[in-house]
Design a protein around this motif. Structure first.
Motif, PDB file in Angstrom:
ATOM      1  N   VAL A  88       0.851  -1.182   0.000  1.00 26.79           N
ATOM      2  CA  VAL A  88       0.000   0.000   0.000  1.00 26.79           C
ATOM      3  C   VAL A  88       0.893   1.241   0.000  1.00 26.79           C
ATOM      4  N   PRO A  90       1.425   5.617  -1.145  1.00 25.31           N
ATOM      5  CA  PRO A  90       0.658   6.861  -1.240  1.00 25.31           C
ATOM      6  C   PRO A  90       0.247   7.218  -2.665  1.00 25.31           C
ATOM      7  N   GLN A 119      -3.161   2.122  -3.691  1.00 25.27           N
ATOM      8  CA  GLN A 119      -2.676   3.452  -3.340  1.00 25.27           C
ATOM      9  C   GLN A 119      -3.705   4.175  -2.482  1.00 25.27           C
ATOM     10  N   THR A 120      -3.201   5.029  -1.584  1.00 24.26           N
ATOM     11  CA  THR A 120      -4.070   5.736  -0.642  1.00 24.26           C
ATOM     12  C   THR A 120      -4.167   7.227  -0.933  1.00 24.26           C
ATOM     13  N   ARG A 124      -5.463   9.889   5.235  1.00 27.07           N
ATOM     14  CA  ARG A 124      -5.397   9.217   6.531  1.00 27.07           C
ATOM     15  C   ARG A 124      -6.510   8.185   6.698  1.00 27.07           C
ATOM     16  N   ARG A 126      -8.052   6.448   4.374  1.00 25.41           N
ATOM     17  CA  ARG A 126      -7.787   5.259   3.562  1.00 25.41           C
ATOM     18  C   ARG A 126      -6.670   4.427   4.168  1.00 25.41           C
ATOM     19  N   GLU A 127      -5.674   5.088   4.751  1.00 23.31           N
ATOM     20  CA  GLU A 127      -4.615   4.340   5.429  1.00 23.31           C
ATOM     21  C   GLU A 127      -5.177   3.588   6.634  1.00 23.31           C
ATOM     22  N   VAL A 130      -6.915   0.441   5.646  1.00 23.85           N
ATOM     23  CA  VAL A 130      -6.007  -0.648   5.320  1.00 23.85           C
ATOM     24  C   VAL A 130      -5.656  -1.451   6.564  1.00 23.85           C
ATOM     25  N   LEU A 144       2.906  -1.257   4.303  1.00 22.38           N
ATOM     26  CA  LEU A 144       2.244   0.041   4.175  1.00 22.38           C
ATOM     27  C   LEU A 144       3.254   1.172   4.261  1.00 22.38           C
ATOM     28  N   SER A 145       3.156   2.115   3.331  1.00 25.40           N
ATOM     29  CA  SER A 145       3.934   3.356   3.400  1.00 25.40           C
ATOM     30  C   SER A 145       2.964   4.484   3.733  1.00 25.40           C
ATOM     31  N   PRO A 146       2.821   4.833   5.008  1.00 23.37           N
ATOM     32  CA  PRO A 146       1.814   5.825   5.404  1.00 23.37           C
ATOM     33  C   PRO A 146       2.340   7.255   5.326  1.00 23.37           C
ATOM     34  N   LEU A 165       5.597  -1.468   8.246  1.00 25.39           N
ATOM     35  CA  LEU A 165       5.631  -0.095   7.750  1.00 25.39           C
ATOM     36  C   LEU A 165       6.950   0.169   7.038  1.00 25.39           C
TER      37      LEU A 165
END
Length: 358
Positions: A88, A90, A119-120, A124, A126-127, A130, A144-146, A165
């Motif tokens: 996931v 950005p 993709q998000t 925030r 949408r993250e 996930v 995840l890349s938040p 992460l």
């Protein structure tokens, strides 16, 4: 590196003694070629951590040589798994994330996993979706890349989905995390500009946010480099951008040029910003690097082909993917182990945009 003797040994163990892929190769064929047991081959395929690097390399080489394809569906059915992992990110239209996704695809394939990419847009909500169940019954774990979430949000997650992460948002020790040392990398990049005789260095990519993230970490490294050299911090040279896109970099560069006292160098917080800045400088007929040197961050392919070629900080993207996938597979197998933090290395790629001309 495989020596001639190793090639002979591989040929001796290969069914039929022929080179290249073997039709319908079995796990036992891989084991014979690698000189290990079928159980060890299974451990490598399933990403188990208790395999030495040398053994893992031999098995993976044997798999490639024989063209072995494990029966992933049958294996996952037996273990109650989907065989899929999620990545996931950005924004997939930012070159760094596109290139990073390619690395993850390659690593997932090596481990016999299918990669699902989402993709998000840095949102925030949408993250949060996930980590609170988006992967339910679809993937076995998520990388995840938040941009919006941080450690406190992770503390309230309701889903037990294995999670790793990547990037600058720390997990607060709540889950595995893979990142580079952004402060050190930014400090090194700006120190290079100072070593080239630059004294009025701007920063493009500042963002006003309360939490730790890319802008604050790279700004901290920028400030440290200036302090190390005894140079003043000038807020007028710190240009905020809404996003990290090409157009944002071009607008920021025009703002600096229109201010009347332009810098002699700019440090951009990613390569898209730097490439946009290069375009604005070209339009204003400002020479790079003679008048203004430019430094980016991420070392994307496009920067190498820009005119002039772009100097940049190069994170080890392959290592990010390799470590993150391995952490995730370990987490899937042993969900109760302590969270791990891995720092990936980086290099400074000095090219024409910051070449020393004085």
């Amino acid at each position: 590196m495989v020596t001639g003797n190793e090639h002979d040994a591989i040929g001796a163990h290969r069914p039929g003694g022929r080179s290249g892929a073997v039709k319908n190769a079995k796990m036992k064929d891989v084991a014979a070629l690698a000189g290990v047991s079928p159980k060890t081959v299974s451990n490598v395929i399933n990403g188990f951590v208790h395999v030495t690097p040398g053994t893992r390399e031999r098995v993976e080489r044997a798999i490639r040589t024989l063209g072995y394809r494990p029966n992933v569906s049958a294996r996952n059915l037996r273990r109650g798994r989907t065989g899929m992992i999620g990545l996931v990110l950005p924004e997939l239209n930012i070159p760094y994330f596109t290139e990073l996704a390619e690395q993850f695809l390659a690593v997932a394939e090596e481990h016999g996993r299918t990669l699902l990419i989402e993709q998000t847009l840095g949102d925030r909500a949408r993250e949060a979706a996930v980590i609170d169940g988006l992967g339910d019954q679809v993937v076995d774990g998520i990388v995840l890349s938040p941009l919006g979430l941080h450690g406190q949000a992770l503390a309230g997650r309701v889903d037990a989905m294995p999670l790793v992460l990547i990037g600058e948002r720390p997990s607060g020790g709540l889950t595995d995390h893979v990142a580079i040392d952004n402060v050190s990398a930014a400090r090194e990049a700006v120190a290079h500009l100072i070593a080239g005789g630059r004294r009025r260095i701007a920063a493009i990519g500042a963002q006003l946010e309360p939490d730790v993230g890319t802008p604050l970490l790279r700004m901290a490294g920028y400030h440290q480099a200036l302090c190390d050299a005894g140079l003043p911090v000038d807020a007028r040279l710190e240009i905020e951008t809404a996003r990290y896109h090409l157009a944002d970099g071009a607008r920021a560069m025009r703002t600096l040029l229109d201010a009347g006292d332009p810098p002699d160098a700019v440090f951009c917080f990613n390569d898209a910003l730097a490439l946009g800045a290069l375009r604005a400088l070209y339009e204003r007929r400002v020479r790079v690097p003679q008048d203004i040197a430019v430094m980016g961050f991420d070392d994307v392919d496009a920067g190498r082909y820009a005119i002039p070629s772009l100097s940049s900080v190069a994170p080890d993207k392959a290592a990010v993917a390799r470590q993150a996938v391995q952490l995730l597979l370990d987490r899937i197998e042993a969900p109760d182990t302590a969270a791990r933090e891995i720092v990936i290395g980086h290099q400074l790629r000095v090219r024409e945009s910051s070449a020393i001309t004085r």
